[in-house]
Design a protein around this motif. Structure first.
Motif, PDB file in Angstrom:
ATOM      1  N   SER A  69      35.046  60.032  26.487  1.00  0.00           N
ATOM      2  CA  SER A  69      33.693  59.136  26.647  1.00  0.00           C
ATOM      3  C   SER A  69      34.198  57.633  25.792  1.00  0.00           C
ATOM      4  N   THR A  70      34.464  56.664  26.356  1.00  0.00           N
ATOM      5  CA  THR A  70      34.935  55.378  25.742  1.00  0.00           C
ATOM      6  C   THR A  70      34.063  54.892  24.685  1.00  0.00           C
ATOM      7  N   ARG A  71      32.657  54.795  25.225  1.00  0.00           N
ATOM      8  CA  ARG A  71      31.555  54.384  24.188  1.00  0.00           C
ATOM      9  C   ARG A  71      31.691  55.056  23.079  1.00  0.00           C
ATOM     10  N   GLU A  72      31.433  56.470  23.365  1.00  0.00           N
ATOM     11  CA  GLU A  72      31.209  57.495  22.088  1.00  0.00           C
ATOM     12  C   GLU A  72      32.575  57.099  21.035  1.00  0.00           C
ATOM     13  N   LYS A 115      32.174  53.805  19.293  1.00  0.00           N
ATOM     14  CA  LYS A 115      31.008  53.931  18.370  1.00  0.00           C
ATOM     15  C   LYS A 115      31.261  54.665  17.014  1.00  0.00           C
ATOM     16  N   ASN A 134      27.748  47.946  25.844  1.00  0.00           N
ATOM     17  CA  ASN A 134      28.355  48.481  26.495  1.00  0.00           C
ATOM     18  C   ASN A 134      29.930  48.432  26.068  1.00  0.00           C
ATOM     19  N   GLU A 135      30.956  49.006  27.120  1.00  0.00           N
ATOM     20  CA  GLU A 135      32.346  48.977  26.347  1.00  0.00           C
ATOM     21  C   GLU A 135      33.076  47.973  25.962  1.00  0.00           C
ATOM     22  N   LEU A 170      31.237  46.680  22.639  1.00  0.00           N
ATOM     23  CA  LEU A 170      31.940  47.486  21.706  1.00  0.00           C
ATOM     24  C   LEU A 170      33.383  47.197  21.103  1.00  0.00           C
ATOM     25  N   ASP A 196      28.247  60.402  30.307  1.00  0.00           N
ATOM     26  CA  ASP A 196      28.310  59.214  29.418  1.00  0.00           C
ATOM     27  C   ASP A 196      27.044  59.161  28.658  1.00  0.00           C
ATOM     28  N   SER A 253      25.708  56.770  27.239  1.00  0.00           N
ATOM     29  CA  SER A 253      24.908  55.687  27.611  1.00  0.00           C
ATOM     30  C   SER A 253      23.932  55.545  28.754  1.00  0.00           C
TER      31      SER A 253
END
Length: 647
Positions: free
Chosen positions: A148-151, A154, A172-173, A176, A453, A455
């Motif tokens: 999960s790129t966002r996690e 973050k 969003n990605e 970030l 995801d 998000s």
């Protein structure tokens, strides 16, 4: 006379140099900067070859039959040649320094099959005090098979920047990546990406890391291709398999036996079956700790088959589970509820065990201490790993499973007996669809819903109307409160909601039988206390990043049974009122990082049961008020333990 087949150090160096340049040159198409860098290094390599050639011809040579007198005659000439070579070498070193400055960040990789100790090596480096002092900031994150790129982004931002704005939760990605890149720019940083599974994940994350001089990104991966792809010119470490002697020494340390004993012959046979894999030997040591007779060791040895390296680790892990005492087996299986590669907070885990009555209080010990002892035993048996230790202690603050352990199963018959389930839900348009094959488990008492995801917005239909037996429920997503929410889950005792509520409002009422409630990253616009204080059975309440208002009130007769209250990261909270008669049973309270809170509520003087007050990362002015002689000392002086911690 040197044997003709033996290479000289110079020819060996040239060979390594040529191999390095060939590898780098073959990857120059991936990055135009690499092509320029390779060209410059190759030019310097030619200069070094020229210097070596001159040295051999004009300095190191010796004429056959040359007398001592002639050697003295030629000495001034050799000295002159040495001085010329020194100047050329200084020029080469200057060029090398210039190239080094242009290539500022290095990506280091540790690769090899599971169980070789890649993560252990990375942790030893990452946690070393010299390493920590060398870098301005650092972060560690685990990459699962389904990243999960966002996690991940973050988590890195939170670790390198403890003052990061809560706005990152809505980014969003692309935002970030930009945020992380800006923060790391100009800093010397270390980031560890543990267990990278494919080159695509690296390509997605790479733009977030600026080319800051002296910075390092360390990857661990099972695939050499990923290591080379990340940085073809950097250092790639492949841990070797242990020798039989090294394996035996490791087993002795883990099994707590002397190196020389009557168990040695049998022990060495088992070590050989482990094939030099550290993880297999460590887990085997955990099995053998409670066994001291040769007969017991022989029985274990018979159960270990000889197969491929991957199968050996899995068979030993399976055997380790079989050897667990009966009361520890459900506790270990419970860990399968948590996402892959996640760091599990020990406090949270033990309380979930408590709510489900998987542990019971013993004479002279609290139920929480019993839970910690059970976890300590699982760690001692090498079934669970320590991720992070508690400050100043050897005990775990967070823990995790070996990445070789996989609880997943596609067998539908398994679901007929399910008692606890972590459901990783896929998004279909704007609706979550409950998996059809899980219909038999609708009577289960524990469910953790984890969207692919985090998000993703709202979960309007994830609460199935037949979930009437739930006692433990956790959501990790943005939520839309439903009218029927409370009626559906009347038996619910443990509820964890992580994520925003629609319009910033919480439901007008919660399940009435709740014992434990955790709300984080909910960002309520209205004071949640008037609703929550009506929960007659609530013992534990945690509110982190949950409230955006300036005032909060706990009214008289509210929270009649609450024992533990934790409030943190409410950065706009200025005034907290506790009326007389509120929280009469409160024994523990934590106030953490509420930057605008001016003082401890005056109503704390009515909390006569309060035994422990923790104040973490609060402003200095707040801390001074609660110390002896401070303005709020009269309010808190009856509390036996007041713990203040700040950076």
């Amino acid at each position: 006379m040197r044997h003709p087949s033996t290479r000289s150090p110079i020819s060996e160096t040239s060979c390594i140099e040529e191999k390095f340049l060939n590898i780098a040159d073959s990857n120059h198409n991936q990055d135009s900067g690499i092509g320029i860098w390779v060209s410059d290094v190759r030019e310097i390599a030619y200069d070094v070859d020229d210097v070596i050639d001159v040295f051999l011809r004009k300095v190191a040579y010796k004429e056959e039959g040359e007398s001592s007198f002639m050697r003295y005659v030629h000495k001034p000439k050799k000295i002159l040649n040495i001085n010329k070579l020194r100047k050329k070498m200084e020029t080469i070193f200057s060029k090398l320094e210039d190239i080094s400055k242009r290539r500022k960040r290095y990506d280091v990789s540790i690769y090899g099959m599971g169980g070789l100790g890649k993560t252990t090596i990375a942790k030893e480096v990452y946690n070393h005090h010299i390493i920590k002092n060398h870098f301005d900031c650092y972060a560690w994150t685990s990459i699962s098979q389904q990243m999960s790129t966002r996690e991940v982004l973050k988590e890195i931002i939170r670790e390198v920047n403890t003052q990061a704005s809560t706005d990152i939760w809505d980014m969003n990605e692309v935002e970030l990546v930009r945020n992380l890149f800006r923060f790391l720019g100009g800093k010397r940083y270390l980031v560890v990406l543990d267990d990278v599974w494919n080159t695509t994940d690296w390509d997605i994350l790479k733009p977030a890391f600026p080319d800051s001089r002296g910075s390092k990104v360390m990857l661990s991966t099972r695939n050499e291709e990923i290591a080379i792809h990340a940085d073809p010119m950097s250092f790639h470490l492949k841990p070797r398999f242990l020798t039989d002697n090294e394996g035996w020494e490791l087993l002795c340390r883990k099994a707590l036996i002397p190196l020389s004993s009557d168990l040695e012959e049998c022990g060495r046979r088992m070590v050989k079956k482990c094939g030099g894999l550290p993880l297999a030997i460590i887990v085997l040591g955990g099995i053998l700790q409670s066994k001291r007779s040769l007969g017991e060791w022989e029985n274990v040895s018979k159960k270990i088959g000889i197969s491929g390296h991957e199968s050996r680790v899995l068979s030993i892990l399976s055997l380790s589970y079989e050897e667990l005492p009966y009361h520890l087996k459900p506790l270990f299986l419970y860990l399968g509820l948590f996402p892959e590669d996640s760091n599990i907070r020990v406090k949270k885990l033990v309380r979930m065990w408590m709510v489900e009555r998987l542990i019971i209080e013993q004479k002279g010990e609290t139920i929480e201490e019993v839970g910690r002892q059970c976890l300590d035993e699982l760690i001692h048996r090498c079934m669970v790993q320590i991720s992070e230790k508690r400050l100043g202690e050897e005990r775990a603050k967070t823990c995790r499973l070996h990445d070789k352990i996989d609880f997943s199963s596609s067998s539908s018959s398994v679901f007929l007996k399910l008692r606890r389930c972590a459901i990783h839900v896929e998004e279909k348009g704007k609706q979550y669809v409950f998996p059809k094959h899980l219909t038999p488990c609708l009577q289960l008492p524990t469910a953790i819903f984890i969207p692919k995801d985090l998000s993703t917005k709202y979960c309007p239909n994830i609460m199935h109307k037949d979930f009437k037996s739930l006692k433990v429920l956790e959501f990790q997503c943005e939520l839309k409160p439903e009218k029927e929410f409370c009626g559906v889950v009347r038996k619910l005792k443990n509820l964890h909601l992580s994520g925003k509520f629609k319009k910033g409002k919480l439901p007008s009422q919660f399940p009435s039988n709740l014992i434990k409630l955790t709300l984080d990253y909910t960002y309520f616009s209205e004071d949640p206390m008037p609703t929550l204080e009506k929960l007659q059975h609530l013992l534990f309440l945690k509110l982190y990043d949950s409230y955006l208002g300036k005032e909060m009130v706990c009214s008289a007769k509210g929270f009649p049974k609450l024992q533990n209250l934790q409030i943190g990261y409410s950065n706009q909270l200025e005034e907290w009122t506790v009326e007389e008669g509120a929280m009469p049973c409160l024994t523990k309270c934590l106030i953490e990082d509420c930057k605008e809170l001016k003082m401890v509520p005056q109503g704390f003087r009515f909390l006569i049961m309060l035994q422990e007050l923790k104040i973490f990362y609060m402003p200095k002015s707040f801390e001074q008020r609660v110390k002896e002689g401070g303005e709020d000392w009269q309010t808190v002086q009856h509390i036996p333990s007041i713990i203040i911690y700040s950076e």
